[in-house]
Design a protein around this motif. Sequence first.
Motif, PDB file in Angstrom:
ATOM      1  N   ARG A  78       1.610  -2.066 -15.124  1.00 18.91           N
ATOM      2  CA  ARG A  78       1.049  -0.768 -14.757  1.00 18.91           C
ATOM      3  C   ARG A  78       0.650  -0.040 -16.026  1.00 18.91           C
ATOM      4  NH1 ARG A  78       5.346  -2.381 -13.104  1.00 18.91           N
ATOM      5  NH2 ARG A  78       6.479  -1.203 -14.692  1.00 18.91           N
ATOM      6  N   HIS A  79      -0.617   0.390 -16.082  1.00 15.18           N
ATOM      7  CA  HIS A  79      -1.079   1.117 -17.269  1.00 15.18           C
ATOM      8  C   HIS A  79      -2.360   1.865 -16.934  1.00 15.18           C
ATOM      9  CE1 HIS A  79      -1.790   2.100 -21.450  1.00 15.18           C
ATOM     10  NE2 HIS A  79      -3.026   1.653 -21.324  1.00 15.18           N
ATOM     11  N   ALA A  80      -2.456   3.090 -17.421  1.00 11.66           N
ATOM     12  CA  ALA A  80      -3.671   3.905 -17.312  1.00 11.66           C
ATOM     13  C   ALA A  80      -4.185   3.998 -15.880  1.00 11.66           C
ATOM     14  CB  ALA A  80      -4.754   3.355 -18.235  1.00 11.66           C
ATOM     15  N   GLY A  81      -3.272   4.105 -14.917  1.00 15.16           N
ATOM     16  CA  GLY A  81      -3.657   4.273 -13.527  1.00 15.16           C
ATOM     17  C   GLY A  81      -4.107   3.018 -12.832  1.00 15.16           C
ATOM     18  N   THR A  82      -3.933   1.867 -13.460  1.00 12.89           N
ATOM     19  CA  THR A  82      -4.320   0.589 -12.849  1.00 12.89           C
ATOM     20  C   THR A  82      -3.118  -0.347 -12.853  1.00 12.89           C
ATOM     21  OG1 THR A  82      -6.612   0.799 -13.570  1.00 12.89           O
ATOM     22  CG2 THR A  82      -5.861  -1.400 -12.985  1.00 12.89           C
ATOM     23  N   THR A  83      -2.914  -1.019 -11.733  1.00 14.22           N
ATOM     24  CA  THR A  83      -1.868  -2.041 -11.620  1.00 14.22           C
ATOM     25  C   THR A  83      -2.536  -3.406 -11.666  1.00 14.22           C
ATOM     26  OG1 THR A  83      -0.452  -0.572 -10.330  1.00 14.22           O
ATOM     27  CG2 THR A  83       0.011  -2.932 -10.199  1.00 14.22           C
ATOM     28  N   VAL A  84      -1.980  -4.306 -12.481  1.00 17.43           N
ATOM     29  CA  VAL A  84      -2.570  -5.630 -12.685  1.00 17.43           C
ATOM     30  C   VAL A  84      -1.543  -6.698 -12.323  1.00 17.43           C
ATOM     31  CG1 VAL A  84      -3.695  -7.198 -14.308  1.00 17.43           C
ATOM     32  CG2 VAL A  84      -4.036  -4.730 -14.522  1.00 17.43           C
ATOM     33  N   LEU A  85      -1.940  -7.624 -11.465  1.00 18.23           N
ATOM     34  CA  LEU A  85      -1.086  -8.726 -11.023  1.00 18.23           C
ATOM     35  C   LEU A  85      -1.583 -10.036 -11.616  1.00 18.23           C
ATOM     36  CD1 LEU A  85      -1.095  -7.848  -7.192  1.00 18.23           C
ATOM     37  CD2 LEU A  85       0.322  -6.838  -9.001  1.00 18.23           C
ATOM     38  N   PHE A  86      -0.654 -10.911 -11.946  1.00 17.01           N
ATOM     39  CA  PHE A  86      -1.024 -12.236 -12.457  1.00 17.01           C
ATOM     40  C   PHE A  86      -0.330 -13.293 -11.599  1.00 17.01           C
ATOM     41  CE2 PHE A  86      -1.547 -15.934 -15.009  1.00 17.01           C
ATOM     42  CZ  PHE A  86      -2.622 -15.701 -15.866  1.00 17.01           C
ATOM     43  N   SER A  87      -1.127 -14.149 -10.956  1.00 19.54           N
ATOM     44  CA  SER A  87      -0.591 -15.252 -10.155  1.00 19.54           C
ATOM     45  C   SER A  87      -0.575 -16.513 -11.011  1.00 19.54           C
ATOM     46  CB  SER A  87      -1.444 -15.476  -8.896  1.00 19.54           C
ATOM     47  OG  SER A  87      -1.301 -14.395  -7.998  1.00 19.54           O
ATOM     48  N   ASP A  88       0.618 -16.958 -11.373  1.00 17.92           N
ATOM     49  CA  ASP A  88       0.745 -18.096 -12.281  1.00 17.92           C
ATOM     50  C   ASP A  88       0.159 -19.377 -11.700  1.00 17.92           C
ATOM     51  OD1 ASP A  88       2.101 -16.297 -13.846  1.00 17.92           O
ATOM     52  OD2 ASP A  88       4.082 -17.162 -13.502  1.00 17.92           O
ATOM     53  N   GLY A  89       0.289 -19.552 -10.394  1.00 18.38           N
ATOM     54  CA  GLY A  89      -0.162 -20.796  -9.765  1.00 18.38           C
ATOM     55  C   GLY A  89      -1.654 -20.964  -9.682  1.00 18.38           C
ATOM     56  N   THR A  90      -2.392 -19.849  -9.765  1.00 10.57           N
ATOM     57  CA  THR A  90      -3.853 -19.911  -9.668  1.00 10.57           C
ATOM     58  C   THR A  90      -4.561 -19.386 -10.910  1.00 10.57           C
ATOM     59  OG1 THR A  90      -3.991 -17.702  -8.682  1.00 10.57           O
ATOM     60  CG2 THR A  90      -3.733 -19.575  -7.168  1.00 10.57           C
ATOM     61  N   GLY A  91      -3.872 -18.574 -11.713  1.00 11.97           N
ATOM     62  CA  GLY A  91      -4.508 -17.932 -12.854  1.00 11.97           C
ATOM     63  C   GLY A  91      -5.357 -16.739 -12.451  1.00 11.97           C
ATOM     64  N   GLU A  92      -5.203 -16.277 -11.214  1.00 10.71           N
ATOM     65  CA  GLU A  92      -6.003 -15.145 -10.753  1.00 10.71           C
ATOM     66  C   GLU A  92      -5.355 -13.828 -11.160  1.00 10.71           C
ATOM     67  OE1 GLU A  92      -8.496 -14.603  -6.888  1.00 10.71           O
ATOM     68  OE2 GLU A  92      -6.489 -13.827  -6.449  1.00 10.71           O
ATOM     69  N   VAL A  93      -6.180 -12.934 -11.698  1.00 11.26           N
ATOM     70  CA  VAL A  93      -5.755 -11.597 -12.096  1.00 11.26           C
ATOM     71  C   VAL A  93      -6.334 -10.605 -11.096  1.00 11.26           C
ATOM     72  CG1 VAL A  93      -5.831  -9.850 -13.908  1.00 11.26           C
ATOM     73  CG2 VAL A  93      -5.711 -12.279 -14.521  1.00 11.26           C
ATOM     74  N   THR A  94      -5.498  -9.735 -10.554  1.00 11.45           N
ATOM     75  CA  THR A  94      -5.940  -8.735  -9.579  1.00 11.45           C
ATOM     76  C   THR A  94      -5.664  -7.349 -10.119  1.00 11.45           C
ATOM     77  OG1 THR A  94      -5.426 -10.241  -7.755  1.00 11.45           O
ATOM     78  CG2 THR A  94      -5.721  -7.922  -7.208  1.00 11.45           C
ATOM     79  N   MET A  95      -6.678  -6.471 -10.100  1.00 10.83           N
ATOM     80  CA  MET A  95      -6.558  -5.112 -10.603  1.00 10.83           C
ATOM     81  C   MET A  95      -6.876  -4.120  -9.489  1.00 10.83           C
ATOM     82  SD  MET A  95      -8.749  -6.242 -13.877  1.00 10.83           S
ATOM     83  CE  MET A  95      -9.254  -7.681 -12.923  1.00 10.83           C
ATOM     84  N   PHE A  96      -6.031  -3.079  -9.341  1.00 14.05           N
ATOM     85  CA  PHE A  96      -6.286  -2.088  -8.293  1.00 14.05           C
ATOM     86  C   PHE A  96      -5.651  -0.752  -8.655  1.00 14.05           C
ATOM     87  CE2 PHE A  96      -2.313  -4.146  -7.240  1.00 14.05           C
ATOM     88  CZ  PHE A  96      -1.493  -3.104  -6.814  1.00 14.05           C
ATOM     89  N   ASP A  97      -6.104   0.290  -7.969  1.00 15.48           N
ATOM     90  CA  ASP A  97      -5.533   1.629  -8.106  1.00 15.48           C
ATOM     91  C   ASP A  97      -4.337   1.710  -7.166  1.00 15.48           C
ATOM     92  OD1 ASP A  97      -4.859   4.320  -7.955  1.00 15.48           O
ATOM     93  OD2 ASP A  97      -6.936   5.019  -7.995  1.00 15.48           O
ATOM     94  N   PRO A  98      -3.121   1.914  -7.673  1.00 14.35           N
ATOM     95  CA  PRO A  98      -1.954   1.911  -6.795  1.00 14.35           C
ATOM     96  C   PRO A  98      -1.972   3.013  -5.741  1.00 14.35           C
ATOM     97  CG  PRO A  98      -1.369   2.681  -8.996  1.00 14.35           C
ATOM     98  CD  PRO A  98      -2.750   2.123  -9.085  1.00 14.35           C
ATOM     99  N   ASP A  99      -2.708   4.099  -5.971  1.00  9.43           N
ATOM    100  CA  ASP A  99      -2.808   5.153  -4.970  1.00  9.43           C
ATOM    101  C   ASP A  99      -3.474   4.655  -3.697  1.00  9.43           C
ATOM    102  OD1 ASP A  99      -1.545   6.984  -6.621  1.00  9.43           O
ATOM    103  OD2 ASP A  99      -3.415   7.795  -7.422  1.00  9.43           O
ATOM    104  N   ASP A 100      -4.261   3.574  -3.811  1.00 11.40           N
ATOM    105  CA  ASP A 100      -4.950   3.026  -2.645  1.00 11.40           C
ATOM    106  C   ASP A 100      -4.017   2.268  -1.703  1.00 11.40           C
ATOM    107  OD1 ASP A 100      -7.304   4.070  -3.611  1.00 11.40           O
ATOM    108  OD2 ASP A 100      -8.001   2.192  -4.505  1.00 11.40           O
ATOM    109  N   LEU A 101      -2.795   2.009  -2.135  1.00 12.53           N
ATOM    110  CA  LEU A 101      -1.847   1.299  -1.279  1.00 12.53           C
ATOM    111  C   LEU A 101      -1.489   2.101  -0.037  1.00 12.53           C
ATOM    112  CD1 LEU A 101       0.582  -0.066  -4.016  1.00 12.53           C
ATOM    113  CD2 LEU A 101      -0.927  -1.447  -2.576  1.00 12.53           C
ATOM    114  N   ALA A 102      -1.660   3.415  -0.095  1.00 14.12           N
ATOM    115  CA  ALA A 102      -1.300   4.278   1.030  1.00 14.12           C
ATOM    116  C   ALA A 102      -2.161   4.016   2.260  1.00 14.12           C
ATOM    117  CB  ALA A 102      -1.404   5.743   0.620  1.00 14.12           C
ATOM    118  N   THR A 103      -3.352   3.475   2.059  1.00 11.45           N
ATOM    119  CA  THR A 103      -4.275   3.267   3.179  1.00 11.45           C
ATOM    120  C   THR A 103      -4.490   1.797   3.506  1.00 11.45           C
ATOM    121  OG1 THR A 103      -6.159   3.413   1.639  1.00 11.45           O
ATOM    122  CG2 THR A 103      -5.482   5.433   2.757  1.00 11.45           C
TER     123      THR A 103
END
Length: 390
Positions: free
Chosen positions: A119-144
Amino acid sequence: MTVRSRTTALLAASFLLTACGAQEPPRAPASAAPARATSQKTVTDPIVMTYAGGLYVLDGQSLELVKDIPLAGYNRVNPAGDERHVLVSTSTGFRVLDAASATLKEDEFKGTKPGHVVRHAGTTVLFSDGTGEVTMFDPDDLATGLPKGETYQAAAPHHGVAIELENGELVVTLGTEEKRTGIVVLDKDRKEVTRSEDCPGVHGEATAQGEAVVIGCENGVLLYKGGKISKIDSPDEYGRIGNQSGSDLSPIVLGDYKKDPDAELERPTRISLIDTETGKLKLVDLGASYTFRSLARGPQGEALVLGTDGAVHVIDPDAAKVVRTIKVVEEWKEPLEWQQPRPNIFVRDQNVYVSDPAGKRVHAIDLTSGKVTRTTSLPQPPNELTGTTD
């Protein structure tokens, strides 16, 4: 007065106020029985813990167990980056837990071997080790619902980590399942800016004051700052720094430090302090070992380490010395398997939470006073510990 000077002054005031000695470990009340989940619907400052077979959601102020959520498998937890949610790493991805309502949602970021959450600068970043895929999103959007966000595909699957900076740059580790070598920095259009492959066994990240990014290596760290990557070497030929903790109030990053490449399980007693302004690395001996779940930062940038002596060691990062110890749990020993329970530390504002698997308890400490304020017994030994953040 500089920011660093102000921080040091605040730390000094805090240390003078609370420079009491180590305390005795808290005792559970004589009548204490394992806590039972209540029907409370709104959780204040949620705390979340895993155990073998599920999740515990606790009220962060009262430490009352609000809900016991069954969930099979070995699960891990991380703050999602907002005031409501926690991400639960399962065998199939990062699942969303609404901790404020103690509800495990069906929303899940799919991905095999879900790894680091940053978590940094209002963006949450996920790393999936099995695929190498990086996902970036605004955590405030989780509410919807589940945010679509942005994805980036690393060159190869590996146990990696990524962080997005305020200017949109993305720092991503380089590696394969067999070998991890360094980092690459991409601009907001995901074109390469710079890279370094001088980081064997790259692992972990932390961000310090001024958005200086530190990435761990088996012989030091990589520092990305001002558009350039530099290497800060360990004092030993093999000096692994694989877990780090940073603070926006300090230019110094707290890291672990291991020097035996052949150890089945090294139980280090020294921690590293990496100064992102001077490029210097200092080691501090705690006199007790610790684990990868032992590092945290306080509200004024204090470096906190939970030792196997059962105490939280409070370190002034500028002075590079332990200024206080707060006894919380009994002495313990790190298990050989990293998945096995061991005490964890989680910090939010001046509140420090420490799990106690051996005693099936969790403790809350007020960092200002240095006192254990609450203790709750749990039905099962807790494993990982986290909470919501903003």
